[in-house]
Motif scaffolding. Structure first.
Motif, PDB file in Angstrom:
ATOM      1  N   LEU A 152       0.837  -1.207   0.000  1.00  0.00           N
ATOM      2  CA  LEU A 152       0.000   0.000   0.000  1.00  0.00           C
ATOM      3  C   LEU A 152       0.871   1.256   0.000  1.00  0.00           C
ATOM      4  CD1 LEU A 152      -2.695   1.492   0.061  1.00  0.00           C
ATOM      5  CD2 LEU A 152      -2.679   1.284   2.559  1.00  0.00           C
ATOM      6  N   ASP A 153       1.945   1.228   0.772  1.00  0.00           N
ATOM      7  CA  ASP A 153       2.835   2.385   0.837  1.00  0.00           C
ATOM      8  C   ASP A 153       3.425   2.663  -0.555  1.00  0.00           C
ATOM      9  OD1 ASP A 153       4.180   4.438   2.018  1.00  0.00           O
ATOM     10  OD2 ASP A 153       5.801   3.202   2.825  1.00  0.00           O
ATOM     11  N   ILE A 154       3.863   1.609  -1.222  1.00  0.00           N
ATOM     12  CA  ILE A 154       4.454   1.765  -2.556  1.00  0.00           C
ATOM     13  C   ILE A 154       3.403   2.254  -3.553  1.00  0.00           C
ATOM     14  CG2 ILE A 154       5.537   0.502  -4.487  1.00  0.00           C
ATOM     15  CD1 ILE A 154       6.779  -1.356  -2.264  1.00  0.00           C
ATOM     16  N   ARG A 159       0.905   7.237  -6.659  1.00  0.00           N
ATOM     17  CA  ARG A 159      -0.272   8.049  -7.017  1.00  0.00           C
ATOM     18  C   ARG A 159      -0.165   9.498  -6.570  1.00  0.00           C
ATOM     19  NH1 ARG A 159      -4.749   5.646  -9.994  1.00  0.00           N
ATOM     20  NH2 ARG A 159      -3.531   3.828 -10.583  1.00  0.00           N
ATOM     21  N   ALA A 160       0.359   9.708  -5.374  1.00  0.00           N
ATOM     22  CA  ALA A 160       0.402  11.075  -4.822  1.00  0.00           C
ATOM     23  C   ALA A 160       1.457  11.161  -3.730  1.00  0.00           C
ATOM     24  CB  ALA A 160      -0.955  11.430  -4.231  1.00  0.00           C
ATOM     25  N   SER A 168      -9.029  13.755  -1.709  1.00  0.00           N
ATOM     26  CA  SER A 168      -8.807  12.317  -1.554  1.00  0.00           C
ATOM     27  C   SER A 168      -8.018  11.766  -2.734  1.00  0.00           C
ATOM     28  CB  SER A 168     -10.147  11.577  -1.463  1.00  0.00           C
ATOM     29  OG  SER A 168     -10.783  11.581  -2.715  1.00  0.00           O
ATOM     30  N   VAL A 169      -7.443  10.598  -2.551  1.00  0.00           N
ATOM     31  CA  VAL A 169      -6.787   9.908  -3.661  1.00  0.00           C
ATOM     32  C   VAL A 169      -7.087   8.406  -3.549  1.00  0.00           C
ATOM     33  CG1 VAL A 169      -4.548   9.763  -2.429  1.00  0.00           C
ATOM     34  CG2 VAL A 169      -4.605   9.496  -4.903  1.00  0.00           C
ATOM     35  N   ALA A 170      -7.536   7.821  -4.674  1.00  0.00           N
ATOM     36  CA  ALA A 170      -7.854   6.384  -4.685  1.00  0.00           C
ATOM     37  C   ALA A 170      -6.617   5.608  -5.119  1.00  0.00           C
ATOM     38  CB  ALA A 170      -8.997   6.115  -5.653  1.00  0.00           C
ATOM     39  N   VAL A 171      -6.285   4.589  -4.359  1.00  0.00           N
ATOM     40  CA  VAL A 171      -5.100   3.782  -4.651  1.00  0.00           C
ATOM     41  C   VAL A 171      -5.519   2.321  -4.876  1.00  0.00           C
ATOM     42  CG1 VAL A 171      -2.874   2.988  -3.736  1.00  0.00           C
ATOM     43  CG2 VAL A 171      -3.683   5.287  -3.195  1.00  0.00           C
ATOM     44  N   HIS A 190      -7.515   7.299   0.298  1.00  0.00           N
ATOM     45  CA  HIS A 190      -7.018   8.152   1.382  1.00  0.00           C
ATOM     46  C   HIS A 190      -7.766   9.484   1.330  1.00  0.00           C
ATOM     47  CE1 HIS A 190      -3.640   5.461   2.047  1.00  0.00           C
ATOM     48  NE2 HIS A 190      -3.259   5.573   0.790  1.00  0.00           N
ATOM     49  N   VAL A 191      -8.212   9.946   2.495  1.00  0.00           N
ATOM     50  CA  VAL A 191      -8.932  11.222   2.581  1.00  0.00           C
ATOM     51  C   VAL A 191      -8.281  12.055   3.667  1.00  0.00           C
ATOM     52  CG1 VAL A 191     -11.220  12.278   2.800  1.00  0.00           C
ATOM     53  CG2 VAL A 191     -11.038   9.826   2.375  1.00  0.00           C
ATOM     54  N   LEU A 192      -8.099  13.332   3.406  1.00  0.00           N
ATOM     55  CA  LEU A 192      -7.599  14.223   4.463  1.00  0.00           C
ATOM     56  C   LEU A 192      -8.722  15.165   4.885  1.00  0.00           C
ATOM     57  CD1 LEU A 192      -5.224  15.099   6.257  1.00  0.00           C
ATOM     58  CD2 LEU A 192      -4.650  16.792   4.509  1.00  0.00           C
ATOM     59  N   GLY A 193      -9.090  15.074   6.152  1.00  0.00           N
ATOM     60  CA  GLY A 193     -10.166  15.915   6.676  1.00  0.00           C
ATOM     61  C   GLY A 193      -9.618  17.161   7.349  1.00  0.00           C
TER      62      GLY A 193
END
Ligand code: AR6
Length: 231
Positions: A152-154, A159-160, A168-171, A190-193
């Motif tokens: 997941l980290d890679i 992606r971002a 958000s970014v979909a991975v 991933h979402v940043l609130g």
């Protein structure tokens, strides 16, 4: 650790499974089980200290708007404890608004073990991330990166590099990831609130005008990302 263990005590697991089979759960996990499902945590309401009542309004309104526009998908708000305040607030408001209980459910469980421990199939899961998209740090972010492994980290780095609050970014999760193999998760979004914790970056100093807008943007970005990978 302890809360996770407490959480998945046998009775809770069986209760969820039973409800899922019977389709009688008050949170309604029956007939919609065949829809692609997004499992998401309540963004910003733990480490980022966002007001729960305001957050629950935004979750319910954002979900209702999205479900009106997009068919054949299901949303599942997840939290670790059956004493979760955000889950109770959202449940009340979902009932008041008459939202279809097959399309919006609440579920108590660890978001990294929804299928293996809870019997709930969710092909896409959301993460309450930090702006650097870094593993660890606690909360749901640490749990998801740990369960998904290095893959997941890679994949995330491909992606971002960073996220702005409200985005958000979909991975896509590589099929080598344990989260893919064990739980059937194909994507992590991933979402940043908004952040109301003075100890964290992008602190909003209790400005809920800005905070609510950012939280609305975060959910709308999350749900759009979900639609783009699931539909
Ligand atoms: N499964 C389901 N829900 C969970 C889990 C889990 N394994 N773990 C926590 N929750 P938080 P935030 C719920 O603090 O407030 C991170 O360290 C939790 O009960 O994870 O957006 C990041 O790196 C709560 O309802 O996210 C950021 O720096 C919800 O998930 C920062 O915290 C969100 O709690 C983000 O803070």
């Amino acid at each position: 650790q302890q809360s996770i263990m407490k959480f998945f005590k046998k009775s809770a697991r069986e209760e969820n499974n039973q409800k899922e089979k019977e389709g009688t759960s008050s949170s309604g996990n029956g007939a919609g089980n065949e829809f692609p499902t997004l499992a998401f945590p309540s963004i910003s309401t733990a480490d980022f200290q966002f007001n729960l009542d305001k957050a629950s309004d935004i979750i319910v309104e954002s979900a209702q708007d999205f479900l009106k526009r997009v068919d054949n998908v299901r949303l599942a708000l997840v939290d670790l404890s059956d004493k979760s305040r955000i889950i109770s607030l959202v449940r009340e408001k979902v009932v008041k608004k008459g939202i279809d209980s097959n399309r919006f459910i609440t579920f108590v469980g660890d978001i990294t073990m929804l299928y293996s421990k809870g019997g709930l199939r969710c092909t896409v899961i959301a993460n309450a991330a930090n702006w650097r998209l870094k593993p660890g740090g606690g909360g749901v972010n640490a749990a998801i990166f740990k369960a998904a492994g290095e893959a997941l980290d890679i994949a995330t780095k491909g992606r971002a590099e960073t996220l702005n609050p409200g985005s958000s970014v979909a991975v896509p999760l590589p099929s080598t990831s344990p989260l893919y193999q064990r739980e059937g998760v194909t994507h992590v979004i991933h979402v940043l609130g908004p952040n109301m914790n003075p100890q964290r970056p992008n602190y909003l100093q209790n400005d809920y005008t800005k905070g609510c807008k950012i939280l609305r943007d975060a959910y709308s970005s999350l749900f759009e990302s979900f639609a783009s990978v699931a539909c």
